[in-house]
Motif scaffolding. Structure first.
Motif, PDB file in Angstrom:
ATOM      1  N   PRO A 170      37.437  23.134   8.252  1.00  0.00           N
ATOM      2  CA  PRO A 170      38.462  24.053   7.761  1.00  0.00           C
ATOM      3  C   PRO A 170      38.037  24.632   6.367  1.00  0.00           C
ATOM      4  N   TYR A 361      38.440  19.462  -0.327  1.00  0.00           N
ATOM      5  CA  TYR A 361      38.952  18.347   0.343  1.00  0.00           C
ATOM      6  C   TYR A 361      37.900  17.325   0.528  1.00  0.00           C
ATOM      7  N   LYS A 364      36.577  12.610  -2.485  1.00  0.00           N
ATOM      8  CA  LYS A 364      37.595  11.565  -2.378  1.00  0.00           C
ATOM      9  C   LYS A 364      37.962  10.590  -3.451  1.00  0.00           C
ATOM     10  N   ALA A 401      45.976  12.360   2.751  1.00  0.00           N
ATOM     11  CA  ALA A 401      45.423  13.542   2.294  1.00  0.00           C
ATOM     12  C   ALA A 401      44.293  13.879   3.127  1.00  0.00           C
ATOM     13  N   GLN A 402      44.036  15.292   3.033  1.00  0.00           N
ATOM     14  CA  GLN A 402      43.031  15.914   3.855  1.00  0.00           C
ATOM     15  C   GLN A 402      41.755  15.525   3.208  1.00  0.00           C
ATOM     16  N   SER A 404      37.271  14.798   4.533  1.00  0.00           N
ATOM     17  CA  SER A 404      36.145  15.112   5.086  1.00  0.00           C
ATOM     18  C   SER A 404      36.080  14.429   6.472  1.00  0.00           C
ATOM     19  N   ARG A 405      36.150  15.278   7.541  1.00  0.00           N
ATOM     20  CA  ARG A 405      35.948  15.072   8.846  1.00  0.00           C
ATOM     21  C   ARG A 405      34.797  14.132   9.232  1.00  0.00           C
ATOM     22  N   THR A 410      37.734   7.690   7.554  1.00  0.00           N
ATOM     23  CA  THR A 410      39.052   8.555   7.820  1.00  0.00           C
ATOM     24  C   THR A 410      39.524   8.327   9.341  1.00  0.00           C
ATOM     25  N   ASP A 412      40.410  11.231  11.547  1.00  0.00           N
ATOM     26  CA  ASP A 412      40.166  12.731  11.960  1.00  0.00           C
ATOM     27  C   ASP A 412      40.290  13.434  10.717  1.00  0.00           C
ATOM     28  N   GLY A 413      39.406  13.001   9.459  1.00  0.00           N
ATOM     29  CA  GLY A 413      39.669  13.608   8.472  1.00  0.00           C
ATOM     30  C   GLY A 413      40.867  13.434   7.400  1.00  0.00           C
ATOM     31  N   VAL A 414      41.875  12.436   7.697  1.00  0.00           N
ATOM     32  CA  VAL A 414      42.644  12.348   6.905  1.00  0.00           C
ATOM     33  C   VAL A 414      42.780  10.885   6.441  1.00  0.00           C
TER      34      VAL A 414
END
Length: 461
Positions: A170, A361, A364, A401-402, A404-405, A410, A412-414
């Motif tokens: 994204p 994003y 981390k 938080a958003q 890395s996918r 994570t 799905d990246g969250v």
């Protein structure tokens, strides 16, 4: 800087000449296997020497790898000291130089309209990669509304003679494609393979949308980057690129892509993803194909150095205390950010942490240290955390938080993000945090002060 004084990294073939002249270029035996063997040789030499592969897999096109696998090589390509590397990149992000368009370009010496991607020496790198991947192609797209360009590197799976699977995270290319797809149209793109080191580095700048990274390349060169219009669409590409694939990101089309070995040292999973249809291929006579081994040093550092420059510029705009930043290898040059500050105001570090977490994003964990701590030495940063940080006082935690996918921890990246304030806390006793030192130790000339012990060391007493 004039065209007669371009940095050595402003030309790919010139950079290879330079590496050869300085003993940092090896040649593999002709005909190495494109499946694993090429990547294996490149990996073994990663960070030590670049490698030229003649006729790999029986293909006629030469492959190179390992062009920028050390920080000092990147500084050398720019013509600056390693200590000046990040500031130089920061300046280029702040003061881009518009490109200049040329009609006749080396990258279009040969034009092929019936494309067969199987003619390219595309390697398969890691054990569970789905197959051959283009890994060092600069995907250039135009904003369908403004016409501004974006340059980025995406993993590109060879899915057919004229078809590539693409992972779009994204960021700006995905935003451009979203605009085009919403109107029912494809997004015109071009993929430049085999560009000069400075243009390669500029593609990874973390700048706002509608900032053309080819203009950052111009700033790094000290003169406008020559570009030319693609043969089949409106995208402008580096005129001196070795190979250019022209095509379209297809609206409303998704096909299986992956797995692929990524920078976190894990595989990006297989899923239905975007598709690029190739309409034409142009290239120089006797072109050179550049490949980056997934998860290797070149992969990590290509994303590290430009981002450090971009993040430094971003943070300094609002925090005058910021002195340096670093994305350490232990954080895969993406997820962990170290920030060095001098004399921050009370409470400023926590604001800085929040700003740093929002800079990209991928970030981390952020660790902030004082100016007496070397952010380029992970042991020094860990020492600051061990001796200056208390979790109940100095920890910043943000959930949901958003991220890395490609981070497997994570959902799905969250996921969660964390900041650590490892600066000296306010204390009444200033001596409490005085670092020990031996006066004059740094100035001692060891070559004069110390010699090898004699065969009979007792005689030295």
């Amino acid at each position: 800087m004039t065209n007669n004084a371009l940095p050595v990294g402003a030309d790919l073939r010139g950079w290879l000449d330079h590496l050869q002249a300085t003993g940092r270029l090896s040649a593999a035996r002709p005909g190495v296997d494109l499946r694993f063997e090429l990547a294996g040789i490149a990996s073994r030499l990663d960070g030590d020497r670049a490698v030229v592969f003649g006729k790999p897999g029986g293909k006629d096109i030469t492959v190179v790898s390992g062009l920028l696998s050390r920080r000092e090589w990147m500084a050398e390509a720019l013509g600056v000291a390693e200590t000046e590397l990040i500031d130089r990149f920061q300046q280029a992000c702040q003061d881009p130089v518009p490109w200049t368009e040329v009609e006749h370009a080396p990258c279009q010496e040969e034009v092929i309209r019936e494309v067969d991607l199987g003619s390219l020496p595309v390697p398969t790198h890691n054990e569970h990669d789905h197959g051959p991947y283009i890994t060092a192609g600069l995907l250039i797209a135009r904003n369908p509304t403004t016409g501004s360009q974006n340059v980025s590197i995406h993993r590109l799976q060879v899915s057919g003679p004229d078809r590539l699977g693409a992972l779009l995270l994204p960021r700006h290319t995905a935003a451009f494609f979203g605009q085009a797809e919403a109107s029912g149209t494809d997004l015109e793109v071009a993929i430049a393979i085999g560009v000069d080191p400075l243009t390669l580095m500029s593609s990874q700048a973390a700048v706002p949308i509608d900032h053309d990274e080819l203009e950052i390349a111009g700033a790094l060169r000290g003169s406008p980057l020559p570009v030319t219009k693609a043969v089949t669409n409106e995208v402008r590409v580096p005129a001196d690129a070795e190979i250019v694939l022209e095509g379209r990101l297809l609206a409303d089309v998704r096909e299986p892509e992956g797995p692929f070995g990524e920078f976190p040292q894990y595989y990006g999973p297989r899923a239905d993803r975007h598709v690029v249809r190739i309409d034409a291929m142009t290239h120089r006579r006797d072109p050179i194909y550049h490949t980056v081994v997934g998860g290797g040093l070149e992969h990590l550092l290509l994303g590290c150095i430009p981002r450090e420059g971009s993040f430094l510029a971003h943070l300094r705009q609002n925090f005058q205390s910021v002195r340096a930043v670093h994305l350490p290898r232990g954080g895969v040059c993406r997820y962990h950010l170290y920030v060095q500050v001098r004399d921050p105001e009370p409470g400023e570090v926590k604001n800085l942490i929040l700003a740093a977490l929002g800079a990209h994003y991928d970030i981390k964990h952020v660790t902030v240290v004082d100016s007496d701590v070397n952010v380029f030495d992970p042991d020094e940063v860990e020492w600051a955390v061990a001796t200056r940080f208390q979790a109940d006082r100095d920890l910043v935690l943000v959930g949901g938080a958003q991220g890395s996918r490609l981070d497997p921890s994570t959902t799905d990246g969250v996921g969660a993000k964390m900041g650590i304030d490892a600066t000296v806390p306010p204390v009444d006793d200033e001596d409490r945090f005085t670092r020990i030192r031996v006066p004059g130790a740094e100035e001692i000339d060891l070559e004069r002060a110390v010699t090898p012990a004699p065969a009979n060391w007792r005689s030295a007493r």
